[in-house]
Design a protein around this motif. Structure first.
Motif, PDB file in Angstrom:
ATOM      1  N   THR A   1      14.296 151.624 -27.532  1.00 11.77           N
ATOM      2  CA  THR A   1      15.680 152.063 -27.993  1.00 11.77           C
ATOM      3  C   THR A   1      16.066 153.369 -28.060  1.00 11.77           C
ATOM      4  O   THR A   1      17.040 153.607 -27.812  1.00 11.77           O
TER       5      THR A   1
ATOM      6  N   MET B   1      12.952 140.229 -30.558  1.00 13.27           N
ATOM      7  CA  MET B   1      13.790 141.731 -30.482  1.00 13.27           C
ATOM      8  C   MET B   1      15.293 141.233 -30.995  1.00 13.27           C
ATOM      9  O   MET B   1      15.773 140.303 -30.489  1.00 13.27           O
TER      10      MET B   1
ATOM     11  N   ASP C   1      17.565 137.350 -16.723  1.00  9.96           N
ATOM     12  CA  ASP C   1      17.771 138.309 -17.957  1.00  9.96           C
ATOM     13  C   ASP C   1      17.813 137.701 -19.321  1.00  9.96           C
ATOM     14  O   ASP C   1      18.916 137.692 -20.026  1.00  9.96           O
TER      15      ASP C   1
ATOM     16  N   HIS D   1      16.512 137.942 -22.057  1.00  6.11           N
ATOM     17  CA  HIS D   1      16.526 138.855 -23.215  1.00  6.11           C
ATOM     18  C   HIS D   1      17.699 139.704 -23.335  1.00  6.11           C
ATOM     19  O   HIS D   1      17.826 140.449 -24.260  1.00  6.11           O
TER      20      HIS D   1
ATOM     21  N   ALA E   1      19.315 141.279 -31.389  1.00  8.46           N
ATOM     22  CA  ALA E   1      20.177 141.537 -30.143  1.00  8.46           C
ATOM     23  C   ALA E   1      20.583 143.014 -30.137  1.00  8.46           C
ATOM     24  O   ALA E   1      20.988 143.456 -29.287  1.00  8.46           O
TER      25      ALA E   1
ATOM     26  N   GLU F   1      18.137 142.477 -21.578  1.00  6.54           N
ATOM     27  CA  GLU F   1      18.038 144.008 -21.603  1.00  6.54           C
ATOM     28  C   GLU F   1      18.518 144.397 -20.156  1.00  6.54           C
ATOM     29  O   GLU F   1      18.057 146.128 -20.185  1.00  6.54           O
TER      30      GLU F   1
ATOM     31  N   ALA G   1      19.592 147.501 -23.028  1.00  6.94           N
ATOM     32  CA  ALA G   1      20.426 147.160 -21.778  1.00  6.94           C
ATOM     33  C   ALA G   1      21.398 148.270 -21.454  1.00  6.94           C
ATOM     34  O   ALA G   1      21.632 148.736 -20.154  1.00  6.94           O
TER      35      ALA G   1
ATOM     36  N   ASP H   1      16.907 144.532 -17.472  1.00  2.73           N
ATOM     37  CA  ASP H   1      15.542 145.433 -17.135  1.00  2.73           C
ATOM     38  C   ASP H   1      15.089 144.642 -15.697  1.00  2.73           C
ATOM     39  O   ASP H   1      14.064 145.057 -15.330  1.00  2.73           O
TER      40      ASP H   1
ATOM     41  N   ASP I   1      18.879 145.814 -30.561  1.00  2.00           N
ATOM     42  CA  ASP I   1      17.957 146.313 -30.014  1.00  2.00           C
ATOM     43  C   ASP I   1      18.188 146.044 -28.375  1.00  2.00           C
ATOM     44  O   ASP I   1      18.254 146.922 -27.612  1.00  2.00           O
ATOM     45  N   ALA I   2      18.488 144.744 -28.083  1.00  3.25           N
ATOM     46  CA  ALA I   2      18.553 144.312 -26.599  1.00  3.25           C
ATOM     47  C   ALA I   2      19.794 144.940 -26.011  1.00  3.25           C
ATOM     48  O   ALA I   2      19.693 145.592 -24.861  1.00  3.25           O
TER      49      ALA I   2
END
Length: 108
Positions: A91, A1, A55, A57, A3, A59, A10, A61, A5-6
């Protein structure tokens, strides 16, 4: 993915988690049985301990903390608006239903 998009994910996750809006919130039986759900949600909404371990990635999450001697996890999942399959684009809030689940680690 990517950066970018991440970073978008986030930001959407942080907004949903800190306000408990823009997402569906689910708690497990174990969380309900702990008794002080308000204290648990205070910890979830104020969570900032994002690092490479929890975390990777970027995100925002997932998070974890201890409460009442129990390890608590919270996590986001991304579904399509009908909650039938994964979101086609996490996103994009117009095609994504965020689900924030709060659970005991042993329930994962």
């Amino acid at each position: 993915m990517a950066a970018d998009d991440a970073a978008k994910i986030a930001a959407l996750n942080d907004a949903a988690r800190t306000t408990l809006t823009g997402c569906r919130v689910v708690i497990t039986q174990g969380i309900a049985n702990l008794g002080d759900v308000g204290q648990i949600f205070e910890r979830v909404t104020s969570y900032t301990d994002f690092n490479q371990q929890n975390d990777p990635h970027g995100e925002h999450d997932f998070g974890s903390f201890e409460c009442a001697g129990q390890l608590v996890f919270w996590k986001f999942d991304y579904y399509d608006l009908d909650l039938l399959m994964h979101s086609p684009d996490p996103t994009d809030p117009t095609v994504t239903c965020r689900v924030l689940t709060v659970m005991l680690a042993q329930e994962y």
